[in-house]
Design a protein around this motif. Sequence first.
Motif, PDB file in Angstrom:
ATOM      1  N   UNK A 263       0.803  -1.214   0.000  1.00 37.84           N
ATOM      2  CA  UNK A 263       0.000   0.000   0.000  1.00 37.84           C
ATOM      3  C   UNK A 263       0.837   1.266   0.000  1.00 37.84           C
ATOM      4  N   UNK A 264       2.150   1.118  -0.074  1.00 33.41           N
ATOM      5  CA  UNK A 264       3.041   2.280  -0.126  1.00 33.41           C
ATOM      6  C   UNK A 264       4.083   2.047  -1.210  1.00 33.41           C
ATOM      7  N   UNK A 265       4.686   3.123  -1.670  1.00 32.91           N
ATOM      8  CA  UNK A 265       5.724   3.034  -2.686  1.00 32.91           C
ATOM      9  C   UNK A 265       6.743   4.151  -2.466  1.00 32.91           C
ATOM     10  N   UNK A 266       7.879   4.027  -3.129  1.00 32.87           N
ATOM     11  CA  UNK A 266       8.942   5.022  -3.035  1.00 32.87           C
ATOM     12  C   UNK A 266       8.955   5.827  -4.334  1.00 32.87           C
ATOM     13  N   UNK A 267       8.925   7.142  -4.207  1.00 30.71           N
ATOM     14  CA  UNK A 267       8.946   8.034  -5.374  1.00 30.71           C
ATOM     15  C   UNK A 267      10.081   9.041  -5.204  1.00 30.71           C
ATOM     16  N   UNK A 268      10.585   9.589  -6.316  1.00 34.44           N
ATOM     17  CA  UNK A 268      11.618  10.629  -6.206  1.00 34.44           C
ATOM     18  C   UNK A 268      11.071  11.865  -5.501  1.00 34.44           C
ATOM     19  N   UNK A 269      11.888  12.426  -4.627  1.00 35.62           N
ATOM     20  CA  UNK A 269      11.490  13.620  -3.885  1.00 35.62           C
ATOM     21  C   UNK A 269      11.744  14.845  -4.758  1.00 35.62           C
ATOM     22  N   UNK A 270      10.737  15.700  -4.933  1.00 30.95           N
ATOM     23  CA  UNK A 270      10.977  16.910  -5.720  1.00 30.95           C
ATOM     24  C   UNK A 270      11.992  17.809  -5.015  1.00 30.95           C
ATOM     25  N   UNK A 271      12.894  18.317  -5.786  1.00 35.19           N
ATOM     26  CA  UNK A 271      13.897  19.207  -5.231  1.00 35.19           C
ATOM     27  C   UNK A 271      15.182  18.524  -4.811  1.00 35.19           C
ATOM     28  N   UNK A 272      15.246  17.196  -4.930  1.00 35.25           N
ATOM     29  CA  UNK A 272      16.488  16.495  -4.606  1.00 35.25           C
ATOM     30  C   UNK A 272      17.479  16.736  -5.737  1.00 35.25           C
ATOM     31  N   UNK A 273      18.656  17.176  -5.388  1.00 35.96           N
ATOM     32  CA  UNK A 273      19.621  17.574  -6.407  1.00 35.96           C
ATOM     33  C   UNK A 273      20.822  16.658  -6.482  1.00 35.96           C
ATOM     34  N   UNK A 274      21.905  17.247  -6.928  1.00 30.43           N
ATOM     35  CA  UNK A 274      23.147  16.515  -7.146  1.00 30.43           C
ATOM     36  C   UNK A 274      23.716  16.023  -5.818  1.00 30.43           C
ATOM     37  N   UNK A 275      23.513  16.769  -4.761  1.00 29.24           N
ATOM     38  CA  UNK A 275      24.032  16.379  -3.448  1.00 29.24           C
ATOM     39  C   UNK A 275      23.504  15.035  -2.993  1.00 29.24           C
ATOM     40  N   UNK A 276      22.211  14.799  -3.193  1.00 28.12           N
ATOM     41  CA  UNK A 276      21.650  13.508  -2.793  1.00 28.12           C
ATOM     42  C   UNK A 276      22.178  12.390  -3.687  1.00 28.12           C
TER      43      UNK A 276
END
Length: 126
Positions: free
Chosen positions: A55-68
């Motif tokens: 019932x849950x999933x992992x999605x890219x976080x908006x605003x995550x940049x080169x540092x992550x």
Amino acid sequence: MIRFLLNALWLVFGGGIVLALGYGIAALICFVLVVTIPFGVASLRLASYSLWPFGRTVVPKPGAGVGSGLANVLWVVLAGWWLALSHIVAGVALCVTIIGIPFGIANFKLVPAAFWPLGREVVDTP
């Protein structure tokens, strides 16, 4: 109701508690080494996801940049490879039995999150 049943069975038979314990140990190590506290936070996020994955999933976080992205490379070297390997081993072992196939697939779904946890977030599926 089905998600709750699958998650309850996952805790006991799918290895959810053992996998969350692995993430918890990784988080504790990261919190002891003060510089790696962001890795510890990501590890705790994945520990909660590995406890209750249906019932849950992992999605890219908006605003995550080169540092992550650069931090994820360090994560793979330090902890990500053995956490991903634990998901692969558990997934293969569970897929051997017919009743364990949904739990094996859930383990395989957690492998990319174990490799690249930073710059992602866990969200509920509709």
